[in-house]
Design an enzyme around this catalytic site. Sequence first.
Site, PDB file in Angstrom:
ATOM      1  N   SER A 127       0.739  -1.200   0.841  1.00 20.46           N
ATOM      2  CA  SER A 127       0.273   0.327  -0.248  1.00 20.46           C
ATOM      3  C   SER A 127       1.013   1.431  -0.294  1.00 20.46           C
ATOM      4  O   SER A 127       0.044   2.435  -0.128  1.00 20.46           O
ATOM      5  CB  SER A 127      -0.365  -0.285   1.457  1.00 20.46           C
ATOM      6  OG  SER A 127      -1.972  -0.470   1.170  1.00 20.46           O
ATOM      7  N   LYS A 173       0.191   3.535  -2.221  1.00 22.24           N
ATOM      8  CA  LYS A 173      -0.892   4.677  -2.393  1.00 22.24           C
ATOM      9  C   LYS A 173       0.434   6.022  -3.009  1.00 22.24           C
ATOM     10  O   LYS A 173      -0.861   6.469  -3.180  1.00 22.24           O
ATOM     11  CB  LYS A 173      -1.612   4.302  -1.909  1.00 22.24           C
ATOM     12  CG  LYS A 173      -2.393   2.814  -1.697  1.00 22.24           C
ATOM     13  CD  LYS A 173      -3.250   2.771  -0.777  1.00 22.24           C
ATOM     14  CE  LYS A 173      -3.752   0.800  -1.183  1.00 22.24           C
ATOM     15  NZ  LYS A 173      -4.283   0.315   0.356  1.00 22.24           N
ATOM     16  N   TYR A 217      -4.574  -2.282  -9.931  1.00 18.77           N
ATOM     17  CA  TYR A 217      -4.280  -2.288  -8.423  1.00 18.77           C
ATOM     18  C   TYR A 217      -3.861  -3.055  -7.554  1.00 18.77           C
ATOM     19  O   TYR A 217      -2.805  -2.849  -7.100  1.00 18.77           O
ATOM     20  CB  TYR A 217      -5.460  -1.775  -7.778  1.00 18.77           C
ATOM     21  CG  TYR A 217      -5.468  -2.173  -6.411  1.00 18.77           C
ATOM     22  CD1 TYR A 217      -5.290  -0.917  -5.604  1.00 18.77           C
ATOM     23  CD2 TYR A 217      -5.659  -3.383  -5.565  1.00 18.77           C
ATOM     24  CE1 TYR A 217      -5.061  -1.108  -3.912  1.00 18.77           C
ATOM     25  CE2 TYR A 217      -5.649  -3.254  -3.774  1.00 18.77           C
ATOM     26  CZ  TYR A 217      -5.236  -2.365  -4.064  1.00 18.77           C
ATOM     27  OH  TYR A 217      -5.674  -2.126  -1.998  1.00 18.77           O
ATOM     28  N   TYR A 219      -4.306   3.688   8.453  1.00 17.22           N
ATOM     29  CA  TYR A 219      -5.464   2.823   8.395  1.00 17.22           C
ATOM     30  C   TYR A 219      -6.005   3.859  10.306  1.00 17.22           C
ATOM     31  O   TYR A 219      -5.923   4.408  10.153  1.00 17.22           O
ATOM     32  CB  TYR A 219      -5.725   1.692   8.162  1.00 17.22           C
ATOM     33  CG  TYR A 219      -4.780   1.100   6.963  1.00 17.22           C
ATOM     34  CD1 TYR A 219      -5.226   1.639   5.696  1.00 17.22           C
ATOM     35  CD2 TYR A 219      -3.812   0.404   6.705  1.00 17.22           C
ATOM     36  CE1 TYR A 219      -4.341   1.216   5.121  1.00 17.22           C
ATOM     37  CE2 TYR A 219      -3.244  -0.048   6.111  1.00 17.22           C
ATOM     38  CZ  TYR A 219      -3.650   0.034   5.220  1.00 17.22           C
ATOM     39  OH  TYR A 219      -3.149   0.126   3.640  1.00 17.22           O
ATOM     40  N   VAL A 264       1.236  -3.774   4.049  1.00 18.59           N
ATOM     41  CA  VAL A 264       1.720  -4.855   4.476  1.00 18.59           C
ATOM     42  C   VAL A 264       2.255  -5.596   4.464  1.00 18.59           C
ATOM     43  O   VAL A 264       2.722  -7.053   5.019  1.00 18.59           O
ATOM     44  CB  VAL A 264       0.246  -5.761   3.990  1.00 18.59           C
ATOM     45  CG1 VAL A 264      -1.291  -4.998   4.853  1.00 18.59           C
ATOM     46  CG2 VAL A 264      -0.084  -5.886   2.809  1.00 18.59           C
TER      47      VAL A 264
END
Length: 311
Positions: free
Chosen positions: A63, A66, A190, A242, A260
Amino acid sequence: MCLQTIVDDIAAEMALVTERGRVADYIPDLACVSPSKFGIAIALADGSCFTAGDADEAFSIQSITKVFSLTMALGLVGDGLWQRVGREPSGTAFNSIVQLETESGIPRNPFINAGAIVLADILLANYEPAEVLGEFVRFVRELAGDDTIVIDHQVAKGEAATGFRNMALANYMRSFGNIHHEVDKVLGVYFHHCALAMSCRQLALASRYLACGGRNPDTGYAMVPARRAKRILSLMLSCGHYDGSGEFAFRVGLPGKSGVGGGILAAVPGIASIAVWSPGLNERGNSQIGSFALERLVEKTGWSVFEERNH
């Protein structure tokens, strides 16, 4: 104390920590990585890099990508992006579907999975996935000054095989009209974005533009306007971990983005970009040892954005 001594001391300290978290096991290739791994890299604007541990071993940054896809999407559609993605912390897990129902298919922010899937849809812009992925890799290579950076296609394959919740998120947003392209193509982009493999050194070097007012310090070229770079950093601070973002801001006090795969990217505006990696995750899905290491780094340097410091 010099930066090399600091990173060496932190690596030695982290090697002694016995509670290292749990490696992500829902993506097969990530489950095989030893939780004993630890790397740290600090990159300054001039390209000097201070590293320790496994800083030159490539890992799946997941992630963290992103941040790069957000930068590219903003370059493509500008502030119109915020009509499709929010700017608020989610307070829920990174792959939660709950809020999408009550908020008409608009993800809370670009760093949760749903938000990043919308970014992938924006980047498609009527191109084919292979073209988008090629441009994405070229962009990151340019930032890092390193043509060896690649997507790990085996990891991407594993994500596609197990990504049922992401498929649900994409289809649900499609039902609200917030995904414009074919879901399979969007998810292909993605999954492959998230499978980008980089070392701590490469990641820290590629992220210097965030610490340098949006400019690539090697070329002087503005990757994003300074105002936009500040906004990306603010989202990293408030949403980059998050439902653990508040705790990270409280303990570390730097804009950061986790993945992760066990990596964390952090930026010290005007000074440096930092990458740490340790695969074991805490209960919020963020690197346990990586978070500890950044907390120690800030204690030793005073680099928290909430600290007064002389540049």
